[in-house]
Design a protein around this motif. Sequence first.
Motif, PDB file in Angstrom:
ATOM      1  N   PRO A 116       0.828  -1.214   0.000  1.00  0.00           N
ATOM      2  CA  PRO A 116       0.000   0.000   0.000  1.00  0.00           C
ATOM      3  C   PRO A 116       0.859   1.260   0.000  1.00  0.00           C
ATOM      4  O   PRO A 116       1.698   1.448   0.885  1.00  0.00           O
ATOM      5  CB  PRO A 116      -0.787  -0.124   1.313  1.00  0.00           C
ATOM      6  CG  PRO A 116      -0.737  -1.558   1.670  1.00  0.00           C
ATOM      7  CD  PRO A 116       0.573  -2.063   1.161  1.00  0.00           C
ATOM      8  N   LYS A 117       0.712   2.080  -1.010  1.00  0.00           N
ATOM      9  CA  LYS A 117       1.483   3.310  -1.093  1.00  0.00           C
ATOM     10  C   LYS A 117       0.661   4.384  -1.784  1.00  0.00           C
ATOM     11  O   LYS A 117       0.358   4.280  -2.977  1.00  0.00           O
ATOM     12  CB  LYS A 117       2.784   3.069  -1.850  1.00  0.00           C
ATOM     13  CG  LYS A 117       3.996   3.556  -1.082  1.00  0.00           C
ATOM     14  CD  LYS A 117       5.278   3.143  -1.725  1.00  0.00           C
ATOM     15  CE  LYS A 117       6.384   3.364  -0.699  1.00  0.00           C
ATOM     16  NZ  LYS A 117       7.693   2.952  -1.217  1.00  0.00           N
ATOM     17  N   THR A 118       0.302   5.408  -1.041  1.00  0.00           N
ATOM     18  CA  THR A 118      -0.529   6.482  -1.584  1.00  0.00           C
ATOM     19  C   THR A 118       0.166   7.179  -2.751  1.00  0.00           C
ATOM     20  O   THR A 118      -0.468   7.539  -3.740  1.00  0.00           O
ATOM     21  CB  THR A 118      -0.869   7.501  -0.482  1.00  0.00           C
ATOM     22  OG1 THR A 118      -1.529   6.826   0.587  1.00  0.00           O
ATOM     23  CG2 THR A 118      -1.773   8.600  -1.012  1.00  0.00           C
ATOM     24  N   LYS A 119       1.476   7.360  -2.629  1.00  0.00           N
ATOM     25  CA  LYS A 119       2.227   8.071  -3.671  1.00  0.00           C
ATOM     26  C   LYS A 119       2.108   7.368  -5.025  1.00  0.00           C
ATOM     27  O   LYS A 119       1.978   8.021  -6.068  1.00  0.00           O
ATOM     28  CB  LYS A 119       3.691   8.181  -3.259  1.00  0.00           C
ATOM     29  CG  LYS A 119       4.532   9.018  -4.210  1.00  0.00           C
ATOM     30  CD  LYS A 119       5.953   9.158  -3.702  1.00  0.00           C
ATOM     31  CE  LYS A 119       6.782  10.014  -4.647  1.00  0.00           C
ATOM     32  NZ  LYS A 119       8.180  10.164  -4.156  1.00  0.00           N
ATOM     33  N   GLU A 120       2.128   6.036  -5.013  1.00  0.00           N
ATOM     34  CA  GLU A 120       2.019   5.288  -6.266  1.00  0.00           C
ATOM     35  C   GLU A 120       0.644   5.479  -6.904  1.00  0.00           C
ATOM     36  O   GLU A 120       0.524   5.591  -8.123  1.00  0.00           O
ATOM     37  CB  GLU A 120       2.276   3.799  -6.012  1.00  0.00           C
ATOM     38  CG  GLU A 120       3.725   3.467  -5.726  1.00  0.00           C
ATOM     39  CD  GLU A 120       3.985   1.983  -5.748  1.00  0.00           C
ATOM     40  OE1 GLU A 120       3.117   1.228  -6.240  1.00  0.00           O
ATOM     41  OE2 GLU A 120       5.055   1.563  -5.271  1.00  0.00           O
ATOM     42  N   PHE A 121      -0.391   5.520  -6.062  1.00  0.00           N
ATOM     43  CA  PHE A 121      -1.733   5.723  -6.619  1.00  0.00           C
ATOM     44  C   PHE A 121      -1.869   7.152  -7.154  1.00  0.00           C
ATOM     45  O   PHE A 121      -2.523   7.369  -8.180  1.00  0.00           O
ATOM     46  CB  PHE A 121      -2.804   5.448  -5.565  1.00  0.00           C
ATOM     47  CG  PHE A 121      -4.183   5.311  -6.142  1.00  0.00           C
ATOM     48  CD1 PHE A 121      -4.690   4.067  -6.488  1.00  0.00           C
ATOM     49  CD2 PHE A 121      -4.972   6.434  -6.384  1.00  0.00           C
ATOM     50  CE1 PHE A 121      -5.949   3.934  -7.053  1.00  0.00           C
ATOM     51  CE2 PHE A 121      -6.234   6.318  -6.942  1.00  0.00           C
ATOM     52  CZ  PHE A 121      -6.724   5.063  -7.276  1.00  0.00           C
ATOM     53  N   VAL A 122      -1.273   8.120  -6.466  1.00  0.00           N
ATOM     54  CA  VAL A 122      -1.314   9.506  -6.947  1.00  0.00           C
ATOM     55  C   VAL A 122      -0.648   9.608  -8.315  1.00  0.00           C
ATOM     56  O   VAL A 122      -1.169  10.257  -9.237  1.00  0.00           O
ATOM     57  CB  VAL A 122      -0.633  10.456  -5.939  1.00  0.00           C
ATOM     58  CG1 VAL A 122      -0.441  11.838  -6.555  1.00  0.00           C
ATOM     59  CG2 VAL A 122      -1.458  10.563  -4.669  1.00  0.00           C
ATOM     60  N   ASN A 123       0.493   8.952  -8.468  1.00  0.00           N
ATOM     61  CA  ASN A 123       1.182   8.960  -9.768  1.00  0.00           C
ATOM     62  C   ASN A 123       0.319   8.311 -10.847  1.00  0.00           C
ATOM     63  O   ASN A 123       0.250   8.787 -11.985  1.00  0.00           O
ATOM     64  CB  ASN A 123       2.518   8.226  -9.651  1.00  0.00           C
ATOM     65  CG  ASN A 123       3.526   8.996  -8.820  1.00  0.00           C
ATOM     66  OD1 ASN A 123       3.447  10.226  -8.716  1.00  0.00           O
ATOM     67  ND2 ASN A 123       4.474   8.284  -8.223  1.00  0.00           N
ATOM     68  N   PHE A 124      -0.338   7.212 -10.484  1.00  0.00           N
ATOM     69  CA  PHE A 124      -1.239   6.532 -11.426  1.00  0.00           C
ATOM     70  C   PHE A 124      -2.373   7.467 -11.852  1.00  0.00           C
ATOM     71  O   PHE A 124      -2.686   7.582 -13.044  1.00  0.00           O
ATOM     72  CB  PHE A 124      -1.797   5.267 -10.768  1.00  0.00           C
ATOM     73  CG  PHE A 124      -3.037   4.726 -11.408  1.00  0.00           C
ATOM     74  CD1 PHE A 124      -3.003   4.155 -12.675  1.00  0.00           C
ATOM     75  CD2 PHE A 124      -4.257   4.783 -10.740  1.00  0.00           C
ATOM     76  CE1 PHE A 124      -4.161   3.660 -13.272  1.00  0.00           C
ATOM     77  CE2 PHE A 124      -5.412   4.290 -11.321  1.00  0.00           C
ATOM     78  CZ  PHE A 124      -5.367   3.732 -12.599  1.00  0.00           C
ATOM     79  N   ALA A 125      -2.986   8.156 -10.879  1.00  0.00           N
ATOM     80  CA  ALA A 125      -4.094   9.070 -11.180  1.00  0.00           C
ATOM     81  C   ALA A 125      -3.631  10.233 -12.068  1.00  0.00           C
ATOM     82  O   ALA A 125      -4.353  10.658 -12.973  1.00  0.00           O
ATOM     83  CB  ALA A 125      -4.698   9.596  -9.887  1.00  0.00           C
ATOM     84  N   LYS A 126      -2.424  10.710 -11.813  1.00  0.00           N
ATOM     85  CA  LYS A 126      -1.895  11.803 -12.641  1.00  0.00           C
ATOM     86  C   LYS A 126      -1.602  11.323 -14.059  1.00  0.00           C
ATOM     87  O   LYS A 126      -1.834  12.048 -15.031  1.00  0.00           O
ATOM     88  CB  LYS A 126      -0.630  12.368 -12.001  1.00  0.00           C
ATOM     89  CG  LYS A 126      -0.881  13.186 -10.743  1.00  0.00           C
ATOM     90  CD  LYS A 126       0.412  13.724 -10.148  1.00  0.00           C
ATOM     91  CE  LYS A 126       0.126  14.589  -8.932  1.00  0.00           C
ATOM     92  NZ  LYS A 126       1.367  15.089  -8.300  1.00  0.00           N
ATOM     93  N   ASN A 127      -1.105  10.100 -14.170  1.00  0.00           N
ATOM     94  CA  ASN A 127      -0.767   9.564 -15.499  1.00  0.00           C
ATOM     95  C   ASN A 127      -1.992   9.413 -16.394  1.00  0.00           C
ATOM     96  O   ASN A 127      -1.910   9.643 -17.608  1.00  0.00           O
ATOM     97  CB  ASN A 127      -0.064   8.211 -15.351  1.00  0.00           C
ATOM     98  CG  ASN A 127       1.330   8.337 -14.772  1.00  0.00           C
ATOM     99  OD1 ASN A 127       1.938   9.403 -14.847  1.00  0.00           O
ATOM    100  ND2 ASN A 127       1.842   7.269 -14.189  1.00  0.00           N
ATOM    101  N   ILE A 128      -3.119   9.016 -15.799  1.00  0.00           N
ATOM    102  CA  ILE A 128      -4.331   8.853 -16.613  1.00  0.00           C
ATOM    103  C   ILE A 128      -5.213  10.107 -16.570  1.00  0.00           C
ATOM    104  O   ILE A 128      -6.359  10.094 -17.009  1.00  0.00           O
ATOM    105  CB  ILE A 128      -5.135   7.610 -16.190  1.00  0.00           C
ATOM    106  CG1 ILE A 128      -5.614   7.728 -14.739  1.00  0.00           C
ATOM    107  CG2 ILE A 128      -4.327   6.344 -16.389  1.00  0.00           C
ATOM    108  CD1 ILE A 128      -6.561   6.612 -14.319  1.00  0.00           C
ATOM    109  N   LYS A 129      -4.664  11.177 -15.977  1.00  0.00           N
ATOM    110  CA  LYS A 129      -5.281  12.518 -15.987  1.00  0.00           C
ATOM    111  C   LYS A 129      -6.639  12.566 -15.278  1.00  0.00           C
ATOM    112  O   LYS A 129      -7.596  13.172 -15.776  1.00  0.00           O
ATOM    113  CB  LYS A 129      -5.430  13.014 -17.428  1.00  0.00           C
ATOM    114  CG  LYS A 129      -4.087  13.122 -18.150  1.00  0.00           C
ATOM    115  CD  LYS A 129      -4.253  13.571 -19.584  1.00  0.00           C
ATOM    116  CE  LYS A 129      -2.903  13.633 -20.282  1.00  0.00           C
ATOM    117  NZ  LYS A 129      -3.011  14.031 -21.703  1.00  0.00           N
TER     118      LYS A 129
END
Length: 207
Positions: free
Chosen positions: A135-148
């Motif tokens: 579980p890592k919030t930062k990884e999900f944030v990066n994912f959300a930014k990548n798919i805009k």
Amino acid sequence: MELAVYNIKGEDTGKKVVLNDEVFALAEPNEHAVYLDVKQYLANQRQGTHKSKERSEVSGSTKKLGRQKGGGGARHGDINSPVMVGGGRVFGPRPRNYSFKLNKKVKALARRSALTFKAQNDQIVVVEDFNFEAPKTKEFVNFAKNIKVYGQKTVLVLPSQNKNVYLSARNIEKTFVITAAELNTYRILDNKKLVVTESSVAVLNQF
């Protein structure tokens, strides 16, 4: 209807998924069915524990305040009367159950109509199946930014429970994670983007 599939980095994989036209492209979406299903969902969330005290329940003497006639004003009973300060409330709220029944076919029609509205407005994003090692919030944030979709109200639809993804998204504002089997009309509509994993499409096509 076909949609492109993106990977976790937001790149087009070149793959396409086919959306069932009977679910995502209804000729006449039923707005009233959507209204009823959303109304039922919200009604079912209500606890219905509201309660106010009526004149027989407030604390106070039951002694008659003054004589019935001859006082020069209106007649009064005891101090618990609703017209008195500190008295009981007239027709106040009582505990009740707000839930109501809705036929399965109506709920199914509502879900299909809601998915049709999302597809018509280009608010569905399909991504490859993914997982996080921890579980890592930062990884999900990066994912959300990548798919805009970062910063927008987003619902992520997974094929099954995924603890790492759920915990990674839990602290992110405006983000909700749900399985395809649990997806309902309210969750379909209550977002700006519906992010669906590739495996979840097969479940939604059966709606």
